[in-house]
Motif scaffolding. Structure first.
Motif, PDB file in Angstrom:
ATOM      1  N   UNK A  40       2.435  39.504 -20.430  1.00 50.21           N
ATOM      2  CA  UNK A  40       2.068  38.098 -21.065  1.00 50.21           C
ATOM      3  C   UNK A  40       2.676  37.666 -22.091  1.00 50.21           C
ATOM      4  N   UNK A  41       1.865  37.472 -23.006  1.00 51.74           N
ATOM      5  CA  UNK A  41       2.555  36.845 -24.497  1.00 51.74           C
ATOM      6  C   UNK A  41       2.501  37.985 -25.445  1.00 51.74           C
ATOM      7  N   UNK A  42       2.367  39.051 -24.870  1.00 51.97           N
ATOM      8  CA  UNK A  42       2.415  40.271 -25.931  1.00 51.97           C
ATOM      9  C   UNK A  42       3.622  40.844 -25.800  1.00 51.97           C
ATOM     10  N   UNK A  43       4.539  41.161 -26.984  1.00 49.70           N
ATOM     11  CA  UNK A  43       5.773  41.722 -26.999  1.00 49.70           C
ATOM     12  C   UNK A  43       5.878  42.931 -28.097  1.00 49.70           C
ATOM     13  N   UNK A  44       5.933  44.190 -27.567  1.00 47.09           N
ATOM     14  CA  UNK A  44       5.808  45.171 -28.724  1.00 47.09           C
ATOM     15  C   UNK A  44       6.897  46.337 -28.410  1.00 47.09           C
ATOM     16  N   UNK A  98       9.063  39.514 -32.917  1.00 53.17           N
ATOM     17  CA  UNK A  98       9.152  38.277 -33.452  1.00 53.17           C
ATOM     18  C   UNK A  98       8.627  37.050 -32.269  1.00 53.17           C
ATOM     19  N   UNK A  99       8.517  37.401 -31.236  1.00 55.61           N
ATOM     20  CA  UNK A  99       8.226  36.424 -30.096  1.00 55.61           C
ATOM     21  C   UNK A  99       6.809  36.823 -29.681  1.00 55.61           C
ATOM     22  N   UNK A 100       6.226  37.889 -30.026  1.00 55.55           N
ATOM     23  CA  UNK A 100       4.776  38.123 -29.546  1.00 55.55           C
ATOM     24  C   UNK A 100       3.793  36.853 -30.107  1.00 55.55           C
ATOM     25  N   UNK A 101       3.061  36.643 -29.098  1.00 55.69           N
ATOM     26  CA  UNK A 101       2.232  35.186 -29.269  1.00 55.69           C
ATOM     27  C   UNK A 101       0.855  35.490 -29.064  1.00 55.69           C
ATOM     28  N   UNK A 102       0.317  36.751 -29.326  1.00 51.79           N
ATOM     29  CA  UNK A 102      -1.137  36.888 -28.971  1.00 51.79           C
ATOM     30  C   UNK A 102      -1.919  36.490 -30.075  1.00 51.79           C
TER      31      UNK A 102
END
Length: 419
Positions: A40-44, A98-102
């Motif tokens: 989803x909006x999580x990027x790690x 940088x694009x993790x949006x949680x």
């Protein structure tokens, strides 16, 4: 002949570059890094992947350059990527990209106390991601950025950063300090790194690490920077009015300015750049839109058939999805890429004209905020290899545009390595 090394850490690769003392690129090595995990909006991403990429890239490069000539090394990383570690620098969790949006709740907390011009505002900031991590790892000792952590692995000393990486975590580049309002977010100041001007000599590498990498025992580390600033250094921008456009998946604009400018609503902020400032913003438009319609082979075949001297008049606003951030802040802005002509070449040219118009509007917005008008524009990224696009952009911008597709951020970062 002395050499300096630069390390550029990206989301899918790591590049090491060597330059001589005059700043001339000598050689480089790139290795792939496993893609971040997305949910989803999580990027790690596991920071260990960055370190293994760094080790492999350096070792590969040293097979072709004289290791004994290397005096220093510096690192750049993606802006806004953060992690938390223990006192020994061991990550306590995957890094948030940088694009993790949680971190929406954390973004709201920041917005309630941060100055309106701060680039640390909102859920998309490094500070929001830092607060999200710290709330789940209260035993953390260090809050670090991507480049900080790699530099720490090189030296064995953690807790150091630079103004460019620290900017989106709340650092005030004008006052030159971590501001008091950060405490109102619940952030413990003791976790924050010491911030040094980019290129500051941070001391020698850890002897065991230097030996493992094949570097001289006396190699020294310099405070690094972000990937976008490294790209500007690689392009050769130096004076007010020098501008750099990065034509990658998105459209990133930077211009050297005598004074800082900012506009939080559109993501415009300024980074220290020697005795000047680097003002910039980023549109959601860019190469990601082209990839929706054309592959490399098609682009190569169509480009010679374009006619930059004859505009299509299609008036597109190319976006990969609804929403724009710069030069206009409109989360609901709809892509405009119709009508589509029957000829693929005309459609492609219309897309390139639309992106060129966005670029021109972006530099105009920076000028309205107080930055100088571009006197020359240097171009990096995959789009810099398209001569038709370059000519279309010259028409839109009204200044000379030079393509620097082979200018590598790693070579720009190497300019920050101690001599």
């Amino acid at each position: 002949m002395g050499l300096r090394l630069g390390i550029d850490i990206g989301t899918s690769g790591c590049r090491a570059a060597a330059i001589d003392m005059a700043g001339t690129p000598v050689d480089s090595e790139r290795v792939a890094v496993a893609e971040p995990q997305r949910d989803g909006v999580a990027v790690e991403q596991d920071p260990a992947l960055w370190w293994e990429g760094t080790r492999s890239a350096i070792r590969g490069l040293l097979q072709r350059v004289d290791a004994s000539a290397i005096t220093g090394i510096a690192v750049d990383g993606t802006s806004g990527t953060v992690l938390v570690t223990n006192a020994a620098g061991e990550p306590l969790a995957p890094a948030l990209l940088y694009n993790d949006a949680r971190a929406t709740a954390e973004g709201a907390t920041i917005d309630a106390v941060a100055p309106p011009e701060s680039p640390a505002r909102g859920a998309g900031s490094g500070l929001a991601r830092a607060l999200w991590l710290l709330s789940r790892h209260p035993g953390a000792t260090h809050l670090l950025h991507q480049a900080d952590w790699i530099t720490g692995r090189l030296t064995g000393r953690f807790g150091h950063s630079d103004p460019n990486n620290a900017l989106k975590t709340g650092w005030d580049p004008v006052a030159g300090r971590w501001p008091a309002w950060l405490e109102e977010t619940g952030l413990d100041h003791s976790l924050l790194p010491a911030v040094h001007p980019a290129g500051t000599d941070l001391g020698p590498l850890d002897p065991a690490v230097a030996a493992d990498l094949g570097l001289p025992a006396g190699t020294r580390a310099g405070a690094g920077t972000t990937d976008s600033t490294a790209a500007v250094l690689a392009a050769g921008a130096a004076q007010p009015g020098d501008a750099v456009t990065v034509l990658g998946s998105t459209l990133v604009l930077k211009v050297v300015s005598p004074e800082p400018v900012a506009e939080a609503a559109t993501g415009v902020y300024s980074q220290p750049f020697g005795r000047y400032w680097l003002a910039g913003g980023a549109s959601n438009s860019g190469g990601a839109v082209l990839r929706r319609f054309f592959d490399d082979e098609q682009l190569a075949a169509l480009t010679p058939t374009l006619d930059p001297e004859q505009p299509t008049g299609l008036d597109y606003y190319p976006l990969p999805a609804p929403g724009e951030r710069f030069p206009d802040n409109d989360p609901d802005k709809a892509p405009r890429m119709e009508p589509r002509p029957a000829e693929d070449a005309k459609f492609l040219q219309g897309l390139l004209e639309g992106m060129s118009a966005i670029e021109a509007a972006g530099y105009a917005r920076l000028r309205e905020l107080g930055a100088p008008a571009p006197q020359r524009v240097m171009t990096l990224g995959g789009g810099a290899r398209n001569p038709a696009w370059t000519r279309i952009r010259e028409h839109a911008l009204g200044v000379a545009v030079s393509a620097r597709p082979d200018a590598e951020p790693a070579a720009g970062t190497a300019r920050l390595a101690p001599v």
